[in-house]
Design a protein around this motif. Sequence first.
Motif, PDB file in Angstrom:
ATOM      1  N   ASP A   4       0.831  -1.208   0.000  1.00 42.76           N
ATOM      2  CA  ASP A   4       0.000   0.000   0.000  1.00 42.76           C
ATOM      3  C   ASP A   4       0.868   1.262   0.000  1.00 42.76           C
ATOM      4  N   ILE A   5       1.915   1.267   0.817  1.00 42.79           N
ATOM      5  CA  ILE A   5       2.804   2.424   0.879  1.00 42.79           C
ATOM      6  C   ILE A   5       3.509   2.624  -0.461  1.00 42.79           C
ATOM      7  N   GLY A   6       3.983   1.535  -1.046  1.00 40.51           N
ATOM      8  CA  GLY A   6       4.654   1.641  -2.335  1.00 40.51           C
ATOM      9  C   GLY A   6       3.749   2.181  -3.420  1.00 40.51           C
ATOM     10  N   HIS A   7       2.500   1.716  -3.438  1.00 43.99           N
ATOM     11  CA  HIS A   7       1.536   2.207  -4.424  1.00 43.99           C
ATOM     12  C   HIS A   7       1.280   3.699  -4.223  1.00 43.99           C
ATOM     13  N   HIS A   8       1.187   4.113  -2.974  1.00 41.68           N
ATOM     14  CA  HIS A   8       0.979   5.531  -2.664  1.00 41.68           C
ATOM     15  C   HIS A   8       2.147   6.373  -3.189  1.00 41.68           C
ATOM     16  N   ILE A   9       3.366   5.910  -2.986  1.00 34.72           N
ATOM     17  CA  ILE A   9       4.547   6.662  -3.428  1.00 34.72           C
ATOM     18  C   ILE A   9       4.595   6.760  -4.944  1.00 34.72           C
ATOM     19  N   ILE A  10       4.396   5.646  -5.628  1.00 32.88           N
ATOM     20  CA  ILE A  10       4.476   5.633  -7.086  1.00 32.88           C
ATOM     21  C   ILE A  10       3.351   6.451  -7.710  1.00 32.88           C
ATOM     22  N   THR A  11       2.151   6.404  -7.098  1.00 29.69           N
ATOM     23  CA  THR A  11       0.978   7.066  -7.659  1.00 29.69           C
ATOM     24  C   THR A  11       0.940   8.564  -7.356  1.00 29.69           C
ATOM     25  N   ASN A  12       1.339   8.958  -6.156  1.00 28.95           N
ATOM     26  CA  ASN A  12       1.093  10.326  -5.696  1.00 28.95           C
ATOM     27  C   ASN A  12       2.316  11.235  -5.658  1.00 28.95           C
ATOM     28  N   THR A  13       3.482  10.716  -5.943  1.00 35.90           N
ATOM     29  CA  THR A  13       4.645  11.597  -6.027  1.00 35.90           C
ATOM     30  C   THR A  13       4.572  12.408  -7.319  1.00 35.90           C
ATOM     31  N   PRO A  14       4.646  13.744  -7.260  1.00 35.02           N
ATOM     32  CA  PRO A  14       4.572  14.572  -8.472  1.00 35.02           C
ATOM     33  C   PRO A  14       5.697  14.244  -9.452  1.00 35.02           C
ATOM     34  N   GLU A  15       5.419  14.421 -10.731  1.00 34.12           N
ATOM     35  CA  GLU A  15       6.387  14.070 -11.767  1.00 34.12           C
ATOM     36  C   GLU A  15       7.673  14.870 -11.638  1.00 34.12           C
ATOM     37  N   ASP A  16       7.582  16.148 -11.244  1.00 37.34           N
ATOM     38  CA  ASP A  16       8.804  16.945 -11.121  1.00 37.34           C
ATOM     39  C   ASP A  16       9.693  16.421  -9.992  1.00 37.34           C
ATOM     40  N   GLU A  17       9.059  15.901  -8.920  1.00 43.43           N
ATOM     41  CA  GLU A  17       9.848  15.326  -7.840  1.00 43.43           C
ATOM     42  C   GLU A  17      10.449  13.989  -8.255  1.00 43.43           C
ATOM     43  N   LYS A  18       9.707  13.213  -9.039  1.00 45.10           N
ATOM     44  CA  LYS A  18      10.255  11.953  -9.555  1.00 45.10           C
ATOM     45  C   LYS A  18      11.483  12.218 -10.420  1.00 45.10           C
ATOM     46  N   TYR A  30      17.153   3.149  -0.563  1.00 43.62           N
ATOM     47  CA  TYR A  30      18.426   2.741   0.014  1.00 43.62           C
ATOM     48  C   TYR A  30      18.204   2.229   1.431  1.00 43.62           C
ATOM     49  N   ARG A  31      18.962   1.217   1.829  1.00 44.54           N
ATOM     50  CA  ARG A  31      18.702   0.533   3.101  1.00 44.54           C
ATOM     51  C   ARG A  31      18.780   1.458   4.302  1.00 44.54           C
ATOM     52  N   ASP A  32      19.612   2.500   4.261  1.00 47.58           N
ATOM     53  CA  ASP A  32      19.622   3.499   5.333  1.00 47.58           C
ATOM     54  C   ASP A  32      18.975   4.760   4.770  1.00 47.58           C
ATOM     55  N   MET A  33      17.707   4.957   5.101  1.00 53.55           N
ATOM     56  CA  MET A  33      16.925   6.014   4.463  1.00 53.55           C
ATOM     57  C   MET A  33      17.443   7.411   4.771  1.00 53.55           C
ATOM     58  N   LYS A  34      18.181   7.565   5.869  1.00 51.71           N
ATOM     59  CA  LYS A  34      18.692   8.885   6.247  1.00 51.71           C
ATOM     60  C   LYS A  34      19.795   9.361   5.305  1.00 51.71           C
ATOM     61  N   LEU A  35      20.411   8.446   4.581  1.00 54.61           N
ATOM     62  CA  LEU A  35      21.561   8.793   3.748  1.00 54.61           C
ATOM     63  C   LEU A  35      21.176   9.246   2.346  1.00 54.61           C
ATOM     64  N   ARG A  36      19.890   9.187   2.018  1.00 53.08           N
ATOM     65  CA  ARG A  36      19.439   9.577   0.681  1.00 53.08           C
ATOM     66  C   ARG A  36      18.222  10.488   0.790  1.00 53.08           C
ATOM     67  N   PRO A  37      18.067  11.437  -0.140  1.00 52.28           N
ATOM     68  CA  PRO A  37      16.843  12.244  -0.149  1.00 52.28           C
ATOM     69  C   PRO A  37      15.644  11.371  -0.483  1.00 52.28           C
ATOM     70  N   GLN A  38      14.517  11.641   0.164  1.00 52.74           N
ATOM     71  CA  GLN A  38      13.308  10.847  -0.013  1.00 52.74           C
ATOM     72  C   GLN A  38      12.172  11.750  -0.481  1.00 52.74           C
ATOM     73  N   PRO A  39      11.233  11.221  -1.260  1.00 47.46           N
ATOM     74  CA  PRO A  39      10.085  12.024  -1.684  1.00 47.46           C
ATOM     75  C   PRO A  39       9.178  12.339  -0.505  1.00 47.46           C
ATOM     76  N   GLU A  40       8.435  13.423  -0.614  1.00 50.72           N
ATOM     77  CA  GLU A  40       7.528  13.821   0.455  1.00 50.72           C
ATOM     78  C   GLU A  40       6.501  12.739   0.748  1.00 50.72           C
ATOM     79  N   THR A  41       6.115  11.972  -0.257  1.00 49.00           N
ATOM     80  CA  THR A  41       5.072  10.963  -0.082  1.00 49.00           C
ATOM     81  C   THR A  41       5.477   9.850   0.881  1.00 49.00           C
ATOM     82  N   ILE A  42       6.773   9.661   1.089  1.00 48.88           N
ATOM     83  CA  ILE A  42       7.202   8.577   1.976  1.00 48.88           C
ATOM     84  C   ILE A  42       7.463   9.060   3.399  1.00 48.88           C
TER      85      ILE A  42
END
Length: 270
Positions: free
Chosen positions: A100-114, A152-164
Amino acid sequence: MVGQSHMGEAAHAEVMQTHRGRRLRILLQCHPVDHFVPVAPTKESLEYADLRTLDLSRYDDGPEARAELAEELRLDMTTQGFFILINHGLTEDEITRQVDIGHHIITNTPEDEKKRLAAPIVEKGSYFGFKPLGHWQAAPGVRDWVKNFNVYRDMKLRPQPETIHPYMPEVQSFIDFAHKEILFKLLRLFAIALKLDDEDFFVKLHDYDRHDETFLRYMEYFDTYTEAEKEYTKGLWLGGHQDLTSVSLLWSQPTASLQVREFDGNHEWK
């Protein structure tokens, strides 16, 4: 299923101890997310590959049990290269929650952020981030309709989309559990199967605190090919390939899609 909380409330997760090893437990104070409704189970009469089943609950039953599991794993890896893993410590609800979380990220992250967080596959050979649609080919001249986001396995080390962001604690717990509690056990079984003196040989090579290419992938396939493309590809959405990872853990879904090539006889795809 996991309950809902106020929209502003952060997710909370913990790892708990059970009588059969450790398992992940997502507590009920989780941020709400729309449920992904998967396609219906396959009704077509198909000939399925006969894969062996590895029962990970036996891992803590002592050296003899681990030796037996290692031998089963050796047979798996020298034949089909795939196996079914059961009693690994994750529940269906916990896995469904991640879908469910993955679907939310793929569906709702804006294209410019992707685009900003696009994986530098060509530039650096790295898959961390969003895979651009059409990067692969379903067949020569036919681009894929596969979307995925690689964490990435350590999420703090990479920028993440707002949706996550609301789900980061539980996603990180899921990643940690899959790596430390499932993957590490399998890697030790590999070492036992190969009769290495150091059972942690492969675990050390996949040290969680060092840089490596370990990631969690949220992935969706879309049946949006033209009729001409479907005829040309014979319905194949992604051709045969070898993963770049040491081990790939795939979470089951209802429709029959992944094919395995048999290792004996006429090498049929099943």
